[in-house]
Design a protein around this motif. Sequence first.
Motif, PDB file in Angstrom:
ATOM      1  N   TRP A   2     -15.723 -32.811 -38.253  1.00  0.00           N
ATOM      2  CA  TRP A   2     -14.424 -32.911 -37.578  1.00  0.00           C
ATOM      3  C   TRP A   2     -13.374 -32.066 -38.295  1.00  0.00           C
ATOM      4  N   LYS A  56     -13.860 -29.380 -40.101  1.00  0.00           N
ATOM      5  CA  LYS A  56     -14.150 -27.970 -39.829  1.00  0.00           C
ATOM      6  C   LYS A  56     -13.678 -27.579 -38.431  1.00  0.00           C
ATOM      7  N   LYS A  57     -13.960 -28.419 -37.429  1.00  0.00           N
ATOM      8  CA  LYS A  57     -13.533 -28.120 -36.062  1.00  0.00           C
ATOM      9  C   LYS A  57     -12.010 -28.065 -35.963  1.00  0.00           C
ATOM     10  N   LYS A  58     -11.328 -28.979 -36.655  1.00  0.00           N
ATOM     11  CA  LYS A  58      -9.868 -28.996 -36.653  1.00  0.00           C
ATOM     12  C   LYS A  58      -9.329 -27.707 -37.258  1.00  0.00           C
ATOM     13  N   GLU A  59      -9.888 -27.297 -38.391  1.00  0.00           N
ATOM     14  CA  GLU A  59      -9.449 -26.076 -39.059  1.00  0.00           C
ATOM     15  C   GLU A  59      -9.698 -24.856 -38.180  1.00  0.00           C
ATOM     16  N   GLU A  60     -10.851 -24.810 -37.502  1.00  0.00           N
ATOM     17  CA  GLU A  60     -11.152 -23.709 -36.608  1.00  0.00           C
ATOM     18  C   GLU A  60     -10.181 -23.664 -35.434  1.00  0.00           C
ATOM     19  N   ALA A  61      -9.866 -24.833 -34.871  1.00  0.00           N
ATOM     20  CA  ALA A  61      -8.930 -24.894 -33.749  1.00  0.00           C
ATOM     21  C   ALA A  61      -7.539 -24.446 -34.172  1.00  0.00           C
ATOM     22  N   GLU A  62      -7.116 -24.861 -35.357  1.00  0.00           N
ATOM     23  CA  GLU A  62      -5.801 -24.457 -35.850  1.00  0.00           C
ATOM     24  C   GLU A  62      -5.757 -22.956 -36.121  1.00  0.00           C
ATOM     25  N   SER A  77      -7.507 -20.623 -34.514  1.00  0.00           N
ATOM     26  CA  SER A  77      -7.510 -19.874 -33.258  1.00  0.00           C
ATOM     27  C   SER A  77      -6.226 -20.049 -32.479  1.00  0.00           C
ATOM     28  N   ALA A  78      -5.435 -21.068 -32.811  1.00  0.00           N
ATOM     29  CA  ALA A  78      -4.172 -21.313 -32.102  1.00  0.00           C
ATOM     30  C   ALA A  78      -3.051 -20.423 -32.628  1.00  0.00           C
TER      31      ALA A  78
END
Length: 72
Positions: free
Chosen positions: A60, A62-68, A70-71
């Motif tokens: 979770w 890692k996914k949060k960091e990736e989403a942030e 790409s935003a």
Amino acid sequence: MIEENRNVTFEIHVSDGKDRLDPEAPDWEVAELEDGVVKDNSNIYDNLTLAEAQQIAGMWTKKKEEAEGSAE
């Protein structure tokens, strides 16, 4: 457009009512916290071993960091 700045963290702890600290017992849970509070109980995963809880929290995060990333 309103931009929401939430502080999302993940907490691993022993499930309520469980007093054992055996890392191999399915007594652990991981919860998603928004600004230090569980906002949605469906974001709590329980009946996990400590290793499983750590794996989910890591995924979770890692996914949060990736989403942030790409935003931006």
